[in-house]
Every structure is written in C-alpha cells, then in structure tokens.
Design a protein around this motif. Structure first.
Motif, PDB file in Angstrom:
ATOM      1  N   LYS A   1      -6.641  -1.418   4.212  1.00  0.00           N
ATOM      2  CA  LYS A   1      -7.240  -0.774   3.031  1.00  0.00           C
ATOM      3  C   LYS A   1      -7.806   0.595   3.376  1.00  0.00           C
TER       4      LYS A   1
ATOM      5  N   LYS B   1      -5.795   4.333   3.240  1.00  0.00           N
ATOM      6  CA  LYS B   1      -5.603   5.204   2.080  1.00  0.00           C
ATOM      7  C   LYS B   1      -6.748   5.040   1.085  1.00  0.00           C
TER       8      LYS B   1
ATOM      9  N   LEU C   1       0.833  -1.207   0.000  1.00  0.00           N
ATOM     10  CA  LEU C   1       0.000   0.000   0.000  1.00  0.00           C
ATOM     11  C   LEU C   1       0.867   1.255   0.000  1.00  0.00           C
TER      12      LEU C   1
ATOM     13  N   ASN D   1       1.997   1.962  -3.437  1.00  0.00           N
ATOM     14  CA  ASN D   1       0.906   1.876  -4.424  1.00  0.00           C
ATOM     15  C   ASN D   1       1.060   0.676  -5.348  1.00  0.00           C
TER      16      ASN D   1
ATOM     17  N   ASN E   1      -6.865   3.306  -3.345  1.00  0.00           N
ATOM     18  CA  ASN E   1      -5.703   2.413  -3.366  1.00  0.00           C
ATOM     19  C   ASN E   1      -5.894   1.305  -4.392  1.00  0.00           C
TER      20      ASN E   1
END
Length: 466
Positions: A402, A405, A384, A387, A408
């Motif tokens: 999750k 952000k 994460l 990215n 994502n």
C-alpha cells in the motif's frame, strides 16, 4: 544511477520454480525479474537442472557439439512447457522414486570425488529455437533469455544439502568471464568458492514453511536452506520477510542496508494487457465479478472470501466471485469445492494461464485477498499497478504494498472484522466488461506505475555488482 549499467551483463537466474507444473508467486516474481533485467540490456541465462530426454548417457560423449546443443535446447523447452510436480511425483510414483534414488546414489559418489563441484554446460538460444518450441504464454519469458546453464541434478544436490544428507554444500563455480552475476529465484543450499568465481545473490521470499504448520516443506530442511543461503548475499522481497527471517536465524550484528530489500515487479505485462483488452470474455464470464487470485491453500483463507461474498448483497446484484488458483487434491480444496457448490455465482476457475489471469485483472470490479500470511503478495501488487480496487487483510507485507503508491484504491481490514468486509463488498462498483475506456485507463496507470518501480528495483540490483 546510470540505467545502462546492465547492458552486456550476463546474469544467471535459477529456474527451479519455472520448472514446476504450477507457476505460483515465486515463478511470477522470477519471470518479472527476467523481463526487467532483459529490458535494460542484460543477457539472461536460466540455470536449470533439466537435461535431454533423447540424447542418452553414453551417446552424449560421441554426439557432435552442435547436435547435442539442438537436442538439449528443444528438450529443455519442452520440459519447461509441460512442467513437473517433483514432490508429488516422488511421493506417488514408486518407479520414479526408485530410479531417482539410484541415479542420485551414483551421482553423489561423483560429487564427492569432484570436491562437491557441480558440472555445467552453457547453451545459447536463437530465434529458431523459440519459434519452433515456444507456442504458449506459459513460456512468454523465454523471449527474454539468451540461453541455458545446464547442471543436471543441481537442485537435487541443493535439497540433499538442505536435508543434511550431504556433508557440504554443492559448489557452482562459474567463471566471471561466463556470467557476471547469479541470482537464485528462491533460497538454495549452494555456494561459490571464492571471489574468482561469479557472485551468488539469494532471493529470500519468506519463512512460511516454518511458520505454517500444513506447509509441505519440512521446517528444519527449510531452516537449513535459509541458513545456507545467508552465506551468500541476500535480497528480501519485503522488509517484513527480512525481519522475520533474520529473527528466526538470529542474525543480529550484521550491518543493515536498504538495498537488500527487492520488492518484486508486477506479474502483469503491458503486452498481455494490450492483448487482453481485445478479448471479450473467458470461461463464460459475462457478468461483473470480483476476483480472488491465489493457489488454494489454507493460509489464503479462501473460505473467508467466500463467506463475505455470500453474506454481501453482491449475489443479489448479479455479481460473480471468480476464484482463480490451483485446486489441489487435498482436504482443504475439497472443503472449498463443497462450500461453493450451492452458489452458481461462484466460479472455481482452477489454474488459469497468463492471458486469462491478465484478462481477469483488467476486467475485475475488485480484488479480494483474505490471506493470513504472505512473503509479499504479487496479486495485490498487480491490482495496485492497474489501480484496481482491492480489499485485503491488514498484514505487514500488504501495508508495504500500500505504501508503494499514494492515493491508491487498496483497503486493508483486520481478519476478525467480518461486518466491515461485508460492508465494503456491498459498496463495490460494477466494472462493465465492455467498458474499453476504463480498460485503457488501467493500462495507462500500469505504464506510469511500472516506470517508477523499475528505477527502485534497478538501484538495488546495481549495488550488488562487484
């Protein structure tokens, strides 16, 4: 919040998980915490059970203090570099077991007569110690520590207390003038005596040794450890871990707080990401690949990831599946090896070092995690943070990650949706290993992600200072 609140604060962090041969999730969380606290001005002292291999029991009484300090520090750094699998060694090495039992027998008598107070020495590190003894990425975190608090056999005594061999918990009575705060990297059966001594905060990761049948930790011993840890202040790595642990311990009428959840920081670092972007390849990996990063244990359901890969079109598209994680000498790992041997596009990398791990994340097309249970899930957080597209099991802790952000690239799927997993794998876009521009984009994303997450973590730690 004043972000300078850590400047000049002396914080002790237990090194039990850093002493292990294999640095798993808890060790990664510990290293990232050390880095964060040091970055904002704290002086970090590792609380370790490691001692000197060379000084000798009797000669320590006559060796000059400065010489003893030099011997201790070099031997501790050497032991941290090598690592040790204490559990396996105790089970398989009879001579080691006999020596250990004899030493602990006599030291337990001493502990009784000292009212269960463990002794300790504090040693300061300097640049010469680091330049002479630190030569591997495994000890990268040492540059962020100020020194060691050495208390021989402290973790043995904690475990004996968890096993209820000892009638009382060992007491770590460190003066507030020596340390401002103590953080245990994982739950321990240990306590301080009063408010006159340094406060202990215990980090709680999960209840997996109780929930998972094949875990090597005895469930009752682990329960006792959790129960003992809750006599101190606690920080949980996720809301789900907090819920599960408190439910098992039947903690009900205690005032709740949002500041007792301390989500870990990513295990990736900006320094290693910048170094990895200039490495062309590792382990003969020269094709696009998807990554599975975890120790190879039953609850990770590695066989599912392998099955989905084999049934997808990725094989035909010349993708690799790289499985980076310690392969243990047990039936499950033998099974994983067996189902991989027919597919030349599956690379069992075994344990990877820090730079190799960062390179794998930076160059991967996708991270896949088929785990059935996690306290948090650092590899998914790592993905994460840069990215990196990810496919993962729809479990509560992953939903927490999750939520860190918006917008994502993390897709959560139920375990029994085999076709959906395969369909998502078929859509994976190739990441070109030579694409330096996209690597820079991932690194830039990491910088922004870290800045936002750091403030939240610091806020939670700040609330636990007296």
């Amino acid at each position: 919040m004043d972000i300078n609140f850590l400047k000049g604060k002396k914080i002790g962090i237990t090194a039990l998980d850093l002493e292990q041969k294999e640095h798993r999730g808890i060790a990664a969380v510990t290293k990232s915490l050390i880095n964060l606290l040091s970055k904002y001005g704290a002086e970090i002292y590792l609380i370790t059970s490691l001692g000197s291999k060379r000084s000798g029991i009797f000669s320590e009484a006559i060796i000059k203090k400065k010489l003893l300090e030099e011997i201790y520090i070099s031997d501790i750094l050497s032991s941290l570099q090598e690592g040790n699998n204490y559990r396996e060694k105790f089970q398989t090495d009879l001579i080691y077991k006999i020596k250990k039992v004899i030493v602990l027998f006599f030291k337990t008598f001493k502990l009784f007569f000292s009212d269960f107070k463990v002794s300790y020495k504090i040693f300061e590190l300097n640049s010469s110690h680091i330049s002479t003894n630190v030569y591997d990425k495994r000890l990268e975190y040492v540059k962020d520590i100020k020194g060691f608090v050495v208390s021989k056999n402290i973790f043995d005594f904690c475990r004996m207390s968890s096993m209820r061999i000892l009638p009382k918990m060992p007491k770590l009575l460190i003066k507030k003038s020596e340390l401002d705060l103590i953080i245990t990297s994982s739950p321990l059966s240990i306590r301080n005596k009063s408010k006159n001594h340094t406060k202990i905060i215990q980090v709680i990761h999960d209840a997996i040794p109780i929930q998972v049948s094949k875990h090597p930790e005895h469930p009752i011993t682990f329960y006792n450890k959790l129960e003992d840890a809750h006599r101190s202040s606690c920080l949980y790595v996720s809301n789900e871990s907090k819920r599960i642990v408190r439910d098992i311990l039947e903690i009900k009428n205690r005032q709740d707080s949002t500041t007792n959840v301390l989500n870990p920081m990513p295990s990736l670092s900006l320094e290693l990401l910048n170094e990895a972007k200039n490495v062309k390849k590792i382990r003969s990996i020269d094709k696009p690949f998807i990554l599975f990063n975890s120790s190879i244990v039953n609850r990770k359901r590695v066989e599912n990831a392998i099955s989905y890969f084999n049934k997808s079109t990725l094989n035909d598209d010349n993708f690799l599946l790289c499985i980076a994680g310690k392969l243990h000498s047990n039936k499950y790992c033998a099974f994983i090896k067996d189902i991989c041997k027919e597919n030349k596009n599956i690379f069992l990398l075994d344990y990877v070092n820090e730079l190799e791990k960062v390179w794998l994340f930076l160059n991967s097309s996708l991270l896949i995690s088929t785990s059935s249970a996690e306290g948090f899930g650092v590899p998914l957080l790592d993905a994460l943070s840069i990215n990196l597209p990810s496919l993962a099991t729809n479990i509560p802790t992953y939903r927490e990650i999750k939520s860190l952000k918006h917008n994502n690239k993390l897709t959560l799927l139920d375990q029994n949706q085999d076709l959906t997993w395969i369909e998502n794998l078929n859509k994976v876009k190739k990441f070109k290993l030579e694409d330096s521009e996209e690597k820079l984009e991932r690194i830039e994303h990491f910088k922004n992600f870290i800045n936002k997450l750091e403030h939240k973590v610091l806020l939670n730690i700040n609330s636990h200072f007296d």
